[in-house]
Design a protein around this motif. Sequence first.
Motif, PDB file in Angstrom:
ATOM      1  N   VAL A   1      15.495 -31.811 -20.628  1.00 16.57           N
ATOM      2  CA  VAL A   1      15.303 -32.237 -19.398  1.00 16.57           C
ATOM      3  C   VAL A   1      16.650 -33.244 -20.131  1.00 16.57           C
ATOM      4  CG1 VAL A   1      15.420 -34.224 -17.997  1.00 16.57           C
ATOM      5  CG2 VAL A   1      13.811 -32.298 -17.675  1.00 16.57           C
ATOM      6  N   HIS A   2      16.184 -34.356 -21.670  1.00 13.96           N
ATOM      7  CA  HIS A   2      17.231 -34.789 -21.902  1.00 13.96           C
ATOM      8  C   HIS A   2      18.938 -33.792 -22.474  1.00 13.96           C
ATOM      9  CE1 HIS A   2      19.080 -38.079 -24.260  1.00 13.96           C
ATOM     10  NE2 HIS A   2      19.201 -37.410 -25.471  1.00 13.96           N
ATOM     11  N   GLU A   3      18.379 -32.346 -23.529  1.00 13.01           N
ATOM     12  CA  GLU A   3      18.399 -31.796 -24.573  1.00 13.01           C
ATOM     13  C   GLU A   3      19.787 -31.331 -23.375  1.00 13.01           C
ATOM     14  OE1 GLU A   3      16.479 -29.600 -26.024  1.00 13.01           O
ATOM     15  OE2 GLU A   3      15.734 -30.646 -27.928  1.00 13.01           O
ATOM     16  N   LEU A   4      18.884 -30.784 -21.950  1.00 16.30           N
ATOM     17  CA  LEU A   4      20.159 -30.166 -21.043  1.00 16.30           C
ATOM     18  C   LEU A   4      20.889 -30.889 -20.543  1.00 16.30           C
ATOM     19  CD1 LEU A   4      20.739 -27.868 -18.967  1.00 16.30           C
ATOM     20  CD2 LEU A   4      18.834 -28.734 -17.559  1.00 16.30           C
ATOM     21  N   PHE A   5      20.857 -32.525 -19.853  1.00 10.17           N
ATOM     22  CA  PHE A   5      21.757 -33.198 -19.172  1.00 10.17           C
ATOM     23  C   PHE A   5      22.584 -34.150 -20.607  1.00 10.17           C
ATOM     24  CE2 PHE A   5      18.654 -33.646 -15.569  1.00 10.17           C
ATOM     25  CZ  PHE A   5      19.635 -33.623 -15.002  1.00 10.17           C
ATOM     26  N   ALA A   6      22.810 -33.666 -21.674  1.00 12.68           N
ATOM     27  CA  ALA A   6      22.898 -33.707 -23.101  1.00 12.68           C
ATOM     28  C   ALA A   6      24.425 -33.069 -23.334  1.00 12.68           C
ATOM     29  CB  ALA A   6      21.990 -34.483 -24.067  1.00 12.68           C
ATOM     30  N   ALA A   7      24.195 -31.614 -22.905  1.00 14.99           N
ATOM     31  CA  ALA A   7      24.847 -30.805 -22.877  1.00 14.99           C
ATOM     32  C   ALA A   7      25.750 -30.689 -22.131  1.00 14.99           C
ATOM     33  CB  ALA A   7      24.527 -29.032 -23.347  1.00 14.99           C
ATOM     34  N   ALA A   8      25.501 -30.949 -20.944  1.00 10.30           N
ATOM     35  CA  ALA A   8      25.832 -30.727 -19.196  1.00 10.30           C
ATOM     36  C   ALA A   8      27.553 -32.361 -20.035  1.00 10.30           C
ATOM     37  CB  ALA A   8      25.805 -31.385 -18.215  1.00 10.30           C
ATOM     38  N   LYS A   9      26.846 -33.460 -20.041  1.00  5.42           N
ATOM     39  CA  LYS A   9      27.725 -34.645 -20.108  1.00  5.42           C
ATOM     40  C   LYS A   9      29.005 -34.043 -21.443  1.00  5.42           C
ATOM     41  CE  LYS A   9      24.223 -37.455 -19.594  1.00  5.42           C
ATOM     42  NZ  LYS A   9      23.337 -39.167 -19.509  1.00  5.42           N
ATOM     43  N   LYS A  10      28.446 -33.501 -22.378  1.00  3.09           N
ATOM     44  CA  LYS A  10      29.433 -33.677 -23.958  1.00  3.09           C
ATOM     45  C   LYS A  10      30.659 -32.393 -23.305  1.00  3.09           C
ATOM     46  CE  LYS A  10      29.388 -31.484 -28.239  1.00  3.09           C
ATOM     47  NZ  LYS A  10      28.694 -30.957 -29.645  1.00  3.09           N
ATOM     48  N   ASN A  11      30.433 -31.582 -22.419  1.00  2.26           N
ATOM     49  CA  ASN A  11      31.273 -30.537 -21.765  1.00  2.26           C
ATOM     50  C   ASN A  11      31.281 -31.104 -20.163  1.00  2.26           C
ATOM     51  OD1 ASN A  11      31.169 -28.301 -24.307  1.00  2.26           O
ATOM     52  ND2 ASN A  11      29.200 -28.780 -23.771  1.00  2.26           N
ATOM     53  N   ALA A  12      31.450 -32.074 -19.575  1.00  2.00           N
ATOM     54  CA  ALA A  12      31.733 -32.362 -18.710  1.00  2.00           C
ATOM     55  C   ALA A  12      33.686 -31.887 -18.519  1.00  2.00           C
ATOM     56  CB  ALA A  12      31.458 -33.641 -18.253  1.00  2.00           C
ATOM     57  N   PRO A  13      34.123 -31.343 -17.055  1.00  3.56           N
ATOM     58  CA  PRO A  13      33.092 -31.914 -16.083  1.00  3.56           C
ATOM     59  C   PRO A  13      32.217 -29.832 -16.322  1.00  3.56           C
ATOM     60  CG  PRO A  13      35.592 -31.291 -15.691  1.00  3.56           C
ATOM     61  CD  PRO A  13      35.538 -31.557 -17.298  1.00  3.56           C
ATOM     62  N   SER A  14      31.125 -29.949 -15.738  1.00  4.83           N
ATOM     63  CA  SER A  14      30.247 -29.020 -15.352  1.00  4.83           C
ATOM     64  C   SER A  14      28.956 -29.451 -14.671  1.00  4.83           C
ATOM     65  CB  SER A  14      29.165 -28.798 -16.930  1.00  4.83           C
ATOM     66  OG  SER A  14      28.134 -30.464 -16.904  1.00  4.83           O
ATOM     67  N   ILE A  15      28.695 -28.040 -14.550  1.00  4.23           N
ATOM     68  CA  ILE A  15      27.176 -28.598 -13.381  1.00  4.23           C
ATOM     69  C   ILE A  15      26.298 -27.657 -13.577  1.00  4.23           C
ATOM     70  CG2 ILE A  15      26.474 -26.481 -11.286  1.00  4.23           C
ATOM     71  CD1 ILE A  15      29.637 -26.562 -10.543  1.00  4.23           C
ATOM     72  N   ILE A  16      25.329 -28.525 -13.974  1.00  9.37           N
ATOM     73  CA  ILE A  16      24.040 -28.015 -13.952  1.00  9.37           C
ATOM     74  C   ILE A  16      22.630 -27.740 -12.545  1.00  9.37           C
ATOM     75  CG2 ILE A  16      21.264 -29.137 -14.308  1.00  9.37           C
ATOM     76  CD1 ILE A  16      23.221 -31.768 -16.019  1.00  9.37           C
ATOM     77  N   PHE A  17      21.912 -26.269 -13.112  1.00  8.51           N
ATOM     78  CA  PHE A  17      21.388 -25.666 -12.182  1.00  8.51           C
ATOM     79  C   PHE A  17      19.806 -25.375 -11.847  1.00  8.51           C
ATOM     80  CE2 PHE A  17      20.090 -21.813  -9.733  1.00  8.51           C
ATOM     81  CZ  PHE A  17      20.164 -22.355  -7.927  1.00  8.51           C
ATOM     82  N   ILE A  18      19.328 -26.392 -11.759  1.00  2.00           N
ATOM     83  CA  ILE A  18      18.082 -25.884 -11.593  1.00  2.00           C
ATOM     84  C   ILE A  18      17.705 -25.308 -10.768  1.00  2.00           C
ATOM     85  CG2 ILE A  18      15.796 -27.947 -11.888  1.00  2.00           C
ATOM     86  CD1 ILE A  18      17.700 -30.109 -12.537  1.00  2.00           C
ATOM     87  N   ASP A  19      17.070 -24.127 -11.577  1.00  2.00           N
ATOM     88  CA  ASP A  19      16.227 -23.551  -9.706  1.00  2.00           C
ATOM     89  C   ASP A  19      14.898 -23.782  -9.637  1.00  2.00           C
ATOM     90  OD1 ASP A  19      15.886 -21.261  -8.213  1.00  2.00           O
ATOM     91  OD2 ASP A  19      16.158 -19.452  -9.380  1.00  2.00           O
ATOM     92  N   GLU A  20      14.315 -23.633  -8.485  1.00  2.00           N
ATOM     93  CA  GLU A  20      13.100 -24.077  -8.609  1.00  2.00           C
ATOM     94  C   GLU A  20      12.662 -25.126  -9.258  1.00  2.00           C
ATOM     95  OE1 GLU A  20      11.206 -21.919  -6.165  1.00  2.00           O
ATOM     96  OE2 GLU A  20      12.699 -20.253  -6.078  1.00  2.00           O
ATOM     97  N   ILE A  21      13.006 -26.055  -8.479  1.00  2.00           N
ATOM     98  CA  ILE A  21      13.106 -27.248  -9.219  1.00  2.00           C
ATOM     99  C   ILE A  21      11.654 -28.275  -8.455  1.00  2.00           C
ATOM    100  CG2 ILE A  21      14.223 -28.678  -6.898  1.00  2.00           C
ATOM    101  CD1 ILE A  21      15.289 -30.865  -8.646  1.00  2.00           C
ATOM    102  N   ASP A  22      10.569 -27.509  -7.763  1.00  2.00           N
ATOM    103  CA  ASP A  22       9.322 -27.791  -7.074  1.00  2.00           C
ATOM    104  C   ASP A  22       8.441 -27.419  -8.271  1.00  2.00           C
ATOM    105  OD1 ASP A  22       8.182 -25.066  -6.095  1.00  2.00           O
ATOM    106  OD2 ASP A  22      10.932 -25.163  -5.458  1.00  2.00           O
ATOM    107  N   ALA A  23       8.482 -26.875  -8.947  1.00  2.00           N
ATOM    108  CA  ALA A  23       8.065 -26.946 -10.180  1.00  2.00           C
ATOM    109  C   ALA A  23       7.552 -27.786 -11.009  1.00  2.00           C
ATOM    110  CB  ALA A  23       8.227 -25.352 -11.193  1.00  2.00           C
ATOM    111  N   VAL A  24       9.287 -28.436 -11.061  1.00  2.00           N
ATOM    112  CA  VAL A  24       8.511 -29.912 -11.431  1.00  2.00           C
ATOM    113  C   VAL A  24       8.887 -31.592 -10.921  1.00  2.00           C
ATOM    114  CG1 VAL A  24      11.243 -30.134 -12.305  1.00  2.00           C
ATOM    115  CG2 VAL A  24       9.219 -31.490 -14.036  1.00  2.00           C
ATOM    116  N   GLY A  25       9.451 -31.508  -9.644  1.00  2.00           N
ATOM    117  CA  GLY A  25       9.774 -32.031  -9.196  1.00  2.00           C
ATOM    118  C   GLY A  25       8.269 -32.263  -7.932  1.00  2.00           C
ATOM    119  N   LYS A  26       7.145 -31.916  -7.769  1.00  2.00           N
ATOM    120  CA  LYS A  26       6.027 -32.112  -7.087  1.00  2.00           C
ATOM    121  C   LYS A  26       5.813 -33.680  -6.312  1.00  2.00           C
ATOM    122  CE  LYS A  26       3.970 -28.073  -7.185  1.00  2.00           C
ATOM    123  NZ  LYS A  26       3.013 -26.931  -7.174  1.00  2.00           N
ATOM    124  N   LYS A  27       5.394 -33.706  -5.666  1.00  2.00           N
ATOM    125  CA  LYS A  27       4.948 -35.127  -5.476  1.00  2.00           C
ATOM    126  C   LYS A  27       4.068 -36.153  -6.302  1.00  2.00           C
ATOM    127  CE  LYS A  27       6.074 -34.556  -0.075  1.00  2.00           C
ATOM    128  NZ  LYS A  27       5.381 -35.406   1.373  1.00  2.00           N
TER     129      LYS A  27
END
Length: 551
Positions: free
Chosen positions: A234-260
């Motif tokens: 997750v940290h690497e993903l956001f670091a790469a996106a910030k480095k190349n901003a403006p950019s879009i991060i798309f997380i598919d099926e986020i419920d796999a990691v974001g469950k209650k």
Amino acid sequence: MPESKINRIAIYVSAFIIIILILFALLRDNADAITLNQAKEFLKSHSVQKVVATKKYVYIKTKNGYYKIPSSQVSPNMFVDYKVEVDNESNILIYLLLLVLFLGLGSLVFRMWQKKSLNEIFSSNRLKSNSAAAPNSMVNTQIEAIKSDVSFDDIGGISDVKVELEEIIDFMKNPKRYKNFGARMPKGVLLVGPPGVGKTMIAKAVAHEAGVPFYYQSGASFVQIYVGMGAKRVHELFAAAKKNAPSIIFIDEIDAVGKKRDGNRNDEREATLNQLLTEMDGFEGSSGVIVVAATNKIDVLDSALLRAGRFDRRIFVELPTKREREAVLLKYLQNVPHDLDVKIVANMTVGFNGAALAALVNEAALLALRQNDFHVTLEHFEQVKDKVIFGKKKLQMLNERQKAFRATYQAGKVVVATYYDIAFEKLMLSNEKLTPATDEPFIKQELESRVKMFLAGIAACDIKYNEHASSAKDDLDEAKELVEKMCREYGMGSSLLPDEKEQKLLLKRLYEECNVLLESLLGVLKKVEDVLLERESITKTEVKEYLDEVL
């Protein structure tokens, strides 16, 4: 890099530099050019110490220096008093040094090639070993942006969604406009909808229209068996996106990691979710990074993920209506020779999502090829429809009778919901739920209105057909659950401590009241049914207009 390796490289480089300098010194012609008269003067004054003749020049060495004159300007008679040395330009030392230099370079190249081959062998063996020892581990790969080639023109039937996302696209193109106005865009956009409606394609289209890097990750890719690996990714993903901003991060099926987080220990998943929450808090709205996520299970997502400042904009992507199916079919039929009325195909595909429509067109085209037909016709679609239906689970495909039952069922729900002013915008024939579940506090009257809405479809079908379909199960379960909470948890029964019959009596009373209400609004119910059968969708505003005519 180890110190011994650094010393070895320094020795190689120094040796090559020394050899090159020696060759430069030996090959360099440092003699000064003189004229014929100057050469004669040196000879007359007997100051010449040595004469060397080559093919191009005659070199004269004196006490004061080293000179040269072209061989074509002198004659042998001039040097009769001197011993002339002939240089054939084949200095053995030069050749030896060149040979050493060539062998040294060749040896270095060979060692580098040999080391590369050994590294490849070791890497291959290590990869095989790691694969055998930890088959579920993720290979550490660099996160790179994907170039999206999907535009909104490639997606049919998403006009409502496109309007919602145009603001995001404009922000990515003109961030200064929003910054100067003091406004910020949402950090996160959550696309909610059933499988196959094109959530991933919509996110790619946003990136394409905005012309920014697109980072795609699935929620499952963050879930690791090794503690800390998901959070690191997750940290690497956001670091790469910030480095190349403006950019879009798309997380598919986020419920796999974001469950209650329900208290059951799952350290890795919770660590990954915490890292995701931290990263979304760690960049400002002006950073140019927007997180787009997709899910078909918004009710299982952690509340911390849905709060304002994270995923604070939600876009619901529903199954396409009849008109939207026409647009989708026209897109898929662009390169397919066909002879058919798209409206008829759209009418026979109630409950199909975009993926199912794509499969239907493809199967029809394949069938036409197998039968050596020149065009795809309606008959081809009718022959392959069952194949697509049985191959696509969890998609509700309706025949004409089922469609009529569904129209009556949904009409009853939408009429009661509008009558009691329950919040919703639009109802679709294919919707399972009219309004999403909520934990907001309600008074008793509001809760009873919601129970009536859940029972309205059953009541409408019972009034018209004296029976209802099994699809009423989900609404009936929600009605029972809500009545149970009202009696047992909220103390909204006849007493704070209800008896066993309290729930049955309350459910029966609310159903009877709903039934009486719908019988008094049969004209409105019929109008809403007709609209749903024709358009497969209706807004709350339209239903309210029908109610205002009779109330």
